[in-house]
Design an enzyme around this catalytic site. Structure first.
Site, PDB file in Angstrom:
ATOM      1  N   GLY A  55       0.802  -1.264   0.002  1.00 56.40           N
ATOM      2  CA  GLY A  55      -0.022   0.000   0.067  1.00 56.40           C
ATOM      3  C   GLY A  55       0.824   1.010  -0.135  1.00 56.40           C
ATOM      4  O   GLY A  55       2.071   1.100   0.304  1.00 56.40           O
ATOM      5  N   CYS A  82       5.204  -6.388   1.541  1.00 51.33           N
ATOM      6  CA  CYS A  82       5.595  -4.710   1.543  1.00 51.33           C
ATOM      7  C   CYS A  82       5.019  -3.913   2.674  1.00 51.33           C
ATOM      8  O   CYS A  82       5.318  -4.126   3.859  1.00 51.33           O
ATOM      9  CB  CYS A  82       5.204  -4.032   0.160  1.00 51.33           C
ATOM     10  N   TYR A  83       3.920  -3.169   2.399  1.00 51.37           N
ATOM     11  CA  TYR A  83       3.211  -2.551   3.568  1.00 51.37           C
ATOM     12  C   TYR A  83       2.838  -3.400   4.678  1.00 51.37           C
ATOM     13  O   TYR A  83       2.772  -3.140   5.763  1.00 51.37           O
ATOM     14  CB  TYR A  83       2.102  -1.421   3.116  1.00 51.37           C
ATOM     15  N   HIS A 167       7.860  -7.580  -3.697  1.00 56.29           N
ATOM     16  CA  HIS A 167       6.561  -8.085  -4.132  1.00 56.29           C
ATOM     17  C   HIS A 167       6.690  -9.566  -4.976  1.00 56.29           C
ATOM     18  O   HIS A 167       7.123  -9.543  -6.300  1.00 56.29           O
ATOM     19  CB  HIS A 167       6.253  -6.944  -5.169  1.00 56.29           C
ATOM     20  N   GLU A 169       4.360 -11.308  -6.220  1.00 57.53           N
ATOM     21  CA  GLU A 169       3.308 -11.328  -7.088  1.00 57.53           C
ATOM     22  C   GLU A 169       3.538 -10.990  -8.414  1.00 57.53           C
ATOM     23  O   GLU A 169       2.858 -11.348  -9.419  1.00 57.53           O
ATOM     24  CB  GLU A 169       1.958 -10.941  -6.534  1.00 57.53           C
ATOM     25  N   GLY A 222     -15.188  -4.256 -30.261  1.00 58.97           N
ATOM     26  CA  GLY A 222     -14.392  -5.248 -31.314  1.00 58.97           C
ATOM     27  C   GLY A 222     -13.034  -5.716 -30.883  1.00 58.97           C
ATOM     28  O   GLY A 222     -12.508  -6.556 -31.328  1.00 58.97           O
ATOM     29  N   GLY A 223     -12.793  -5.152 -29.307  1.00 61.55           N
ATOM     30  CA  GLY A 223     -11.670  -5.689 -28.801  1.00 61.55           C
ATOM     31  C   GLY A 223     -11.882  -6.947 -28.011  1.00 61.55           C
ATOM     32  O   GLY A 223     -12.937  -7.475 -27.873  1.00 61.55           O
ATOM     33  N   VAL A 224     -10.906  -7.363 -27.262  1.00 62.95           N
ATOM     34  CA  VAL A 224     -10.876  -8.670 -26.583  1.00 62.95           C
ATOM     35  C   VAL A 224     -12.095  -8.704 -25.364  1.00 62.95           C
ATOM     36  O   VAL A 224     -12.780  -9.500 -25.315  1.00 62.95           O
ATOM     37  CB  VAL A 224      -9.603  -9.148 -26.231  1.00 62.95           C
ATOM     38  N   ASP A 225     -11.849  -7.552 -24.565  1.00 59.59           N
ATOM     39  CA  ASP A 225     -12.536  -7.535 -23.530  1.00 59.59           C
ATOM     40  C   ASP A 225     -13.954  -7.389 -23.691  1.00 59.59           C
ATOM     41  O   ASP A 225     -14.827  -8.197 -23.235  1.00 59.59           O
ATOM     42  CB  ASP A 225     -12.058  -6.218 -22.627  1.00 59.59           C
ATOM     43  N   SER A 226     -14.416  -6.252 -24.464  1.00 56.62           N
ATOM     44  CA  SER A 226     -15.827  -6.092 -24.657  1.00 56.62           C
ATOM     45  C   SER A 226     -16.374  -7.491 -25.524  1.00 56.62           C
ATOM     46  O   SER A 226     -17.598  -7.759 -25.297  1.00 56.62           O
ATOM     47  CB  SER A 226     -16.213  -4.912 -25.655  1.00 56.62           C
ATOM     48  N   SER A 227     -15.580  -8.175 -26.380  1.00 55.37           N
ATOM     49  CA  SER A 227     -15.974  -9.262 -26.957  1.00 55.37           C
ATOM     50  C   SER A 227     -16.371 -10.625 -26.234  1.00 55.37           C
ATOM     51  O   SER A 227     -17.179 -11.208 -26.173  1.00 55.37           O
ATOM     52  CB  SER A 227     -14.968  -9.859 -27.975  1.00 55.37           C
ATOM     53  N   LYS A 369      -5.824  -9.820 -18.265  1.00 59.96           N
ATOM     54  CA  LYS A 369      -6.037 -10.080 -19.692  1.00 59.96           C
ATOM     55  C   LYS A 369      -5.994 -11.576 -20.154  1.00 59.96           C
ATOM     56  O   LYS A 369      -6.676 -11.998 -20.822  1.00 59.96           O
ATOM     57  CB  LYS A 369      -5.013  -9.154 -20.313  1.00 59.96           C
TER      58      LYS A 369
END
Length: 513
Positions: A55, A82-83, A167, A169, A222-227, A369
């Site tokens: 954080g 970390c924090y 980190h 991760e 038309g992108g990956v996410d909205s499709s 993604k």
């Protein structure tokens, strides 16, 4: 579906990487949840491990986020990052102070003792640091189990409480995933209990329960996410989903035609096409600030959706708007659960107006993604759709630096198409995560055919990443870069200089604005 009970609980103290921790745990096929609630009364028997995130605060500051120290009496394994490490130290009578030497970036970790957390990890390994505070006095009962040249990098006690200053991760930490795996399986003794199939079933049920037969509008880019969002919502409510494709004038070259052809080949999606090029470009005249541009584009999208909703309504108003928002959009725009810093607004997150008339549905909001791509394949979408590089919601509006004009958009479209063409031709498109061109608000002197030119500069950008939270610039062949630069300066009238952006994330973001 089998009820999921056991889980890892992540307490979010505002880290940009909190959901990335969750993603790493999901990769291990283990269920986890993120919460900003620090009341230990809500930590029930299903919690088999707790992670304190990083954080932006300092534990010694007034009103710094904390937790009741009775959490250490619950006999649940804890990992601080970390924090989170500094908070564990602070709550156990240790001392944390501002460091004279901050650590941001790579560091070499030296493991000082055999420990279950570091099982099967070399004694020396690369990790990713991002902190300005450090421990000057160890917490009661804790010992140092690893260090770097300038910090106590890892501590532990005998009650299954561990803490890391770095980190694990992020992908830059070489054996970070192994450390998380050791914590989840060897310390917390979790069993695998979460897969993508479960996610689909949960979301389909959630969408059905939320919409209750009402129609839903979805902004399809038309992108990956909205499709993928469209495919998932369509699975839940079928014809009650209406996809609206808005040609903003800020799309890639011939994008509207390509998207129309692409989605006409998909059965079952109800799509409305809207030509709004002039209205978007008019609204952006004279606007230079990137946050202002994002918010204008976001508001204008909503206006278009409002208008389309009025045209589509039958006996009642359409009250739901769906978007392909994913977690990297969210964490850069607003804090999902905790007090993280806003990096920039995304038009489909921080750019939405406060007086929004729709209720938002964002089924991919907590996915990364690569997870969205896996989900897309599982939902039956083609590689042509799922494998596309990301394209920002505000489109070329944030790749034209400062004021957006029709001329700059045209130049950018032409240059960008050349770059993508050459990547595909050289079998590199699928080997980089995202590639695009940005046009800068400066002109430089050039010479073409013995004639002086004074034209725009464009920058090529290509990155490689797993999760889009961190990214490295792509080491593209010099021959390719030379070909692209030559083609752009020869074929795109108005551009006489091409540069290549070699900034990684951090310190830069992937997009320039």
């Amino acid at each position: 579906m089998k009820e999921i009970k056991d889980k890892i609980l992540i307490i979010d103290y505002g880290s940009q990487y909190s959901q990335l921790i969750a993603r790493r745990i999901r990769e291990l096929e283990v269920y986890c949840e993120i919460t900003g609630d620090t009341s230990i009364e809500n930590i029930d028997e299903s919690v088999k491990g707790i992670i304190f995130s990083g954080g932006p605060a300092s534990v010694y500051e007034k009103d710094a986020p904390s937790i009741d120290k009775k959490v250490f009496d619950l006999n649940i394994p804890i990992l601080g990052i970390c924090y989170g490490m500094q908070l564990i130290t602070h709550l156990n009578e240790g001392t944390v102070e501002k460091s004279d030497k901050r650590e941001f970036g790579p560091a070499v970790l030296e493991i000082l003792e055999d420990n279950i957390l570091f099982d099967s990890i070399p004694k020396n390994t690369n990790v990713w640091m991002s902190h300005g505070d450090h421990i000057t006095k160890m917490g009661k009962g804790f010992r140092k189990i690893a260090g770097t040249s300038s910090s106590n990098a890892a501590i532990a006690n005998d009650n299954n409480v561990y803490a890391l200053q770095f980190h694990p991760e992020v992908s830059h930490s070489e054996y970070g995933m192994k450390m998380i795996e050791n914590f989840v399986f060897k310390v917390c003794k979790m069993e695998k209990n979460w897969i993508m199939k479960d996610f689909i079933e949960e979301k389909v049920k959630e969408i059905k329960e939320k919409t209750k037969g009402e129609k839903v509008l979805l902004g399809l880019s038309g992108g990956v996410d909205s499709s993928v969002a469209a495919a998932l919502i369509n699975k839940a409510i079928s014809k009650d989903l209406v996809c609206v494709f808005v040609d903003t004038g800020l799309l890639r070259k011939d994008e509207a035609k390509k998207v129309k052809k692409q989605y006409e080949e998909l059965n079952g999606l109800n799509i409305v096409y809207v030509d709004a090029k002039k209205r978007f470009l008019d609204k952006l005249k004279g606007v230079k600030d990137p946050e202002a541009k994002r918010k204008i584009i976001g508001r204008e999208f909503i206006e278009v959706f409002n208008e389309e909703a009025k045209k589509l309504k039958e006996d009642k108003e359409i009250k739901f708007l769906a978007q392909g928002t994913i977690y990297p959009d969210v964490i850069e725009s607003v804090s999902v659960k905790g007090p993280s810093h806003t990096i920039k607004s995304h038009h489909n997150v921080g750019g939405l107006p406060e007086d929004l008339k729709f209720e938002i549905i964002e089924p991919l909001r907590e996915l990364f993604k690569d997870e969205v791509r896996k989900l897309g394949y599982r939902l039956g979408l083609s590689k042509e759709i799922v494998g596309r590089h990301p394209f920002p919601g505000p489109g070329l509006g944030i790749r034209v630096i400062e004021e957006v004009t029709e001329e700059k958009v045209r130049l950018l479209q032409e240059a960008d198409e050349i770059f993508i063409e050459e990547l595909i031709k050289n079998d590199l498109y699928d080997k980089v995560s995202q590639a695009f061109v940005t046009i800068l608000p400066v002109k430089t002197v050039g010479v073409m055919g013995d004639v002086r030119t004074y034209e725009y500069v464009v920058s090529l950008r290509s990155v490689n990443t797993i999760d889009f939270m961190t990214a490295k610039w792509s080491r593209l062949p010099y021959e390719l870069l030379e070909t692209v630069a030559t083609r752009i300066t020869n074929e795109v009238r108005g551009v006489n200089r091409v540069v290549y952006d070699i900034t990684s994330k951090p310190s830069g973001t992937i997009e320039w604005e």
